[in-house]
Design a protein around this motif. Structure first.
Motif, PDB file in Angstrom:
ATOM      1  N   PRO A   1       0.790  -1.226   0.000  1.00 42.11           N
ATOM      2  CA  PRO A   1       0.000   0.000   0.000  1.00 42.11           C
ATOM      3  C   PRO A   1       0.825   1.280   0.000  1.00 42.11           C
TER       4      PRO A   1
ATOM      5  N   LEU B   1       2.568   2.585  -2.142  1.00 42.07           N
ATOM      6  CA  LEU B   1       3.755   2.657  -3.007  1.00 42.07           C
ATOM      7  C   LEU B   1       3.384   3.153  -4.408  1.00 42.07           C
TER       8      LEU B   1
ATOM      9  N   ARG C   1       5.391  10.955  -2.561  1.00 50.03           N
ATOM     10  CA  ARG C   1       5.109  10.616  -1.162  1.00 50.03           C
ATOM     11  C   ARG C   1       6.383  10.689  -0.316  1.00 50.03           C
TER      12      ARG C   1
ATOM     13  N   TYR D   1      11.579   8.210   0.649  1.00 42.66           N
ATOM     14  CA  TYR D   1      11.406   7.289  -0.475  1.00 42.66           C
ATOM     15  C   TYR D   1      11.965   7.784  -1.802  1.00 42.66           C
TER      16      TYR D   1
ATOM     17  N   ASN E   1       7.847  -5.757  -1.403  1.00 36.31           N
ATOM     18  CA  ASN E   1       7.862  -4.673  -0.423  1.00 36.31           C
ATOM     19  C   ASN E   1       6.441  -4.604   0.141  1.00 36.31           C
TER      20      ASN E   1
ATOM     21  N   ALA F   1       5.324  -2.933   2.405  1.00 36.32           N
ATOM     22  CA  ALA F   1       5.031  -1.587   2.905  1.00 36.32           C
ATOM     23  C   ALA F   1       4.438  -1.676   4.313  1.00 36.32           C
ATOM     24  N   ALA F   2       3.351  -0.958   4.579  1.00 39.79           N
ATOM     25  CA  ALA F   2       2.810  -0.945   5.951  1.00 39.79           C
ATOM     26  C   ALA F   2       2.374  -2.337   6.409  1.00 39.79           C
TER      27      ALA F   2
ATOM     28  N   HIS G   1       4.392  -4.722   8.852  1.00 41.24           N
ATOM     29  CA  HIS G   1       4.365  -4.635  10.311  1.00 41.24           C
ATOM     30  C   HIS G   1       3.091  -5.215  10.921  1.00 41.24           C
TER      31      HIS G   1
ATOM     32  N   HIS H   1      12.762  -2.935   1.425  1.00 38.98           N
ATOM     33  CA  HIS H   1      12.228  -1.651   1.883  1.00 38.98           C
ATOM     34  C   HIS H   1      13.116  -0.552   1.332  1.00 38.98           C
ATOM     35  N   ILE H   2      12.477   0.475   0.850  1.00 38.43           N
ATOM     36  CA  ILE H   2      13.231   1.597   0.274  1.00 38.43           C
ATOM     37  C   ILE H   2      14.005   2.309   1.381  1.00 38.43           C
ATOM     38  N   SER H   3      13.349   2.497   2.516  1.00 40.34           N
ATOM     39  CA  SER H   3      13.997   3.160   3.655  1.00 40.34           C
ATOM     40  C   SER H   3      14.552   2.106   4.614  1.00 40.34           C
TER      41      SER H   3
ATOM     42  N   ILE I   1      14.077   0.578   7.789  1.00 39.20           N
ATOM     43  CA  ILE I   1      12.957   0.546   8.744  1.00 39.20           C
ATOM     44  C   ILE I   1      13.430   0.533  10.199  1.00 39.20           C
TER      45      ILE I   1
ATOM     46  N   ARG J   1      13.733   4.321  11.876  1.00 40.20           N
ATOM     47  CA  ARG J   1      12.525   5.150  11.884  1.00 40.20           C
ATOM     48  C   ARG J   1      11.723   4.881  13.164  1.00 40.20           C
TER      49      ARG J   1
ATOM     50  N   ARG K   1       8.054   0.353  13.133  1.00 45.63           N
ATOM     51  CA  ARG K   1       8.487  -0.129  11.814  1.00 45.63           C
ATOM     52  C   ARG K   1       9.602  -1.167  11.913  1.00 45.63           C
TER      53      ARG K   1
HETATM   54  C1  DQA Z   1       8.468   0.804   3.452  1.00 41.92           C
HETATM   55  C2  DQA Z   1       8.610   1.031   4.954  1.00 41.92           C
HETATM   56  C3  DQA Z   1       7.266   0.829   5.665  1.00 41.92           C
HETATM   57  O1  DQA Z   1       7.411   1.024   7.067  1.00 41.92           O
HETATM   58  C4  DQA Z   1       6.252   1.814   5.144  1.00 41.92           C
HETATM   59  O2  DQA Z   1       4.985   1.576   5.737  1.00 41.92           O
HETATM   60  C5  DQA Z   1       6.158   1.835   3.663  1.00 41.92           C
HETATM   61  C6  DQA Z   1       7.372   1.666   2.854  1.00 41.92           C
HETATM   62  C7  DQA Z   1       9.773   1.113   2.686  1.00 41.92           C
HETATM   63  O3  DQA Z   1       9.844   0.743   1.510  1.00 41.92           O
HETATM   64  O4  DQA Z   1      10.690   1.731   3.236  1.00 41.92           O
HETATM   65  O5  DQA Z   1       5.102   2.087   3.093  1.00 41.92           O
HETATM   66  O6  DQA Z   1       8.166  -0.566   3.233  1.00 41.92           O
END
Ligand code: DQA
Length: 156
Positions: A10, A12, A18, A23, A75, A77-78, A81, A101-103, A105, A108, A112
């Motif tokens: 979600p 992405l 965003r 990201y 990925n 995403a949310a 977790h 994950h792009i970032s 985790i 943060r 996460r």
């Molecule tokens: C993410 C990290 C997740 O915590 C976040 O909810 C995302 C993107 C990342 O790619 O860094 O939507 O998965």
């Protein structure tokens, strides 16, 4: 031709605009077309899929083995977790998968740091920005190449 499925969770679909501090500015379309080209360059078919809906992601994972995919890059995403359902679908599919994950985790918010899929992933890439998808894809290619004796040269 070897088939690898890349799944994006979600929000992405909003990449490019965003939270660009986390990201970056590449759009999902740019990432996906780069991955398809990258796969083609390595002789594999890459397909991509994004959904904001947990059930759609679960169903796509369930269908992956029957659709001839040999590995997944995901990925979540949310849902990383929160989603026992995605974890269970990945286990049921039985395909090797790489979490990306792009970032970073772990750098943060505390919530996460917990991933419900990391312990069953073949590998994890995080914090490299969008290039992490290519790194994850390379990991999948390498893993699949290792399955085929005599094919070690393919990635060089
Ligand atoms: C993410 C990290 C997740 O915590 C976040 O909810 C995302 C993107 C990342 O790619 O860094 O939507 O998965």
């Amino acid at each position: 031709m070897t088939r690898i499925l890349v799944i994006h969770g979600p929000n992405l679909n909003l990449l490019g605009s965003r939270e660009t501090d986390h990201y970056g500015v590449m759009t999902l379309e740019e990432i996906d077309s780069g991955l398809v080209d990258f796969g083609r360059g390595h002789g594999v078919h890459v397909e991509t899929f994004q959904s904001n809906h947990e059930g759609e992601i679960v169903e796509r994972i369930q269908r992956a083995p029957g659709a001839g995919f040999r590995a997944l890059v995901i990925n979540p995403a949310a849902f990383t977790h929160t989603s026992v359902a995605i974890r269970d679908a990945l286990l049921a599919a039985g395909l090797p998968f790489f979490e990306i994950h792009i970032s970073n985790i772990h750098a943060r918010e505390e919530f996460r740091s917990r991933s419900l899929v990391s312990d069953v992933a073949s590998g994890i890439v995080m914090g490299f920005g969008p290039v992490g998808y290519r790194l994850a894809l390379l990991g999948a290619l390498d893993l699949l190449a290792a399955d085929r004796p005599g094919s070690e040269e393919e990635l060089s």
